[in-house]
Design an enzyme around this catalytic site. Sequence first.
Site, PDB file in Angstrom:
ATOM      1  N   GLN A 146       0.824  -1.206   0.000  1.00  0.00           N
ATOM      2  CA  GLN A 146       0.000   0.000   0.000  1.00  0.00           C
ATOM      3  C   GLN A 146       0.859   1.258   0.000  1.00  0.00           C
ATOM      4  O   GLN A 146       0.573   2.222  -0.707  1.00  0.00           O
ATOM      5  CB  GLN A 146      -0.921  -0.001   1.224  1.00  0.00           C
ATOM      6  CG  GLN A 146      -1.860   1.174   1.322  1.00  0.00           C
ATOM      7  CD  GLN A 146      -2.984   1.147   0.309  1.00  0.00           C
ATOM      8  OE1 GLN A 146      -3.270   0.120  -0.295  1.00  0.00           O
ATOM      9  NE2 GLN A 146      -3.625   2.273   0.116  1.00  0.00           N
ATOM     10  N   GLU A 147       1.911   1.251   0.789  1.00  0.00           N
ATOM     11  CA  GLU A 147       2.738   2.451   0.960  1.00  0.00           C
ATOM     12  C   GLU A 147       3.655   2.732  -0.233  1.00  0.00           C
ATOM     13  O   GLU A 147       3.779   3.870  -0.651  1.00  0.00           O
ATOM     14  CB  GLU A 147       3.603   2.332   2.228  1.00  0.00           C
ATOM     15  CG  GLU A 147       2.833   2.447   3.520  1.00  0.00           C
ATOM     16  CD  GLU A 147       2.399   3.867   3.834  1.00  0.00           C
ATOM     17  OE1 GLU A 147       2.934   4.832   3.261  1.00  0.00           O
ATOM     18  OE2 GLU A 147       1.498   4.014   4.679  1.00  0.00           O
TER      19      GLU A 147
END
Length: 144
Positions: A34-35
């Site tokens: 996600q990051e």
Amino acid sequence: MLSQKHGRAICTSIDDASTKYGVSSAVIAAVIAQESSFKVRAKGSAGEIGLMQIKPSTAKWVCKKNKLKWRGANSLYSPRVNVEIGTAYLSMLLKKFKNGKRAIRAYNAGPHGKQKRSYSVGVSRKLVAMQVHELPVMGDILIP
């Protein structure tokens, strides 16, 4: 594309941090996805660095709280350093909130930021995409 060298380093770092801090390796991998989409040299618009997109000021604080040696902002490009500090921070948030969704939202928001529901939903989707069905540490994250 992720190099074989970086892939091995990331996997080893995730396994080591999971064991040390008691956070599911699947959750760590989902946060990384996600990051930074597994980009070791990722840079965020607010100064976040590396796989788990950690701000140097947050990393320094996490190191102090966990008695880890802080080696400066450039060390956050190391998969081992970034994943250890990011997982230590996530572990601290899990202990504080005792709720996976809130801990994940707080991870994204930073120590003083506004928590966004959409972020935990994104991490949940990454976990589902990885076909993770049992998460002993953060099972509630799968419920948006």
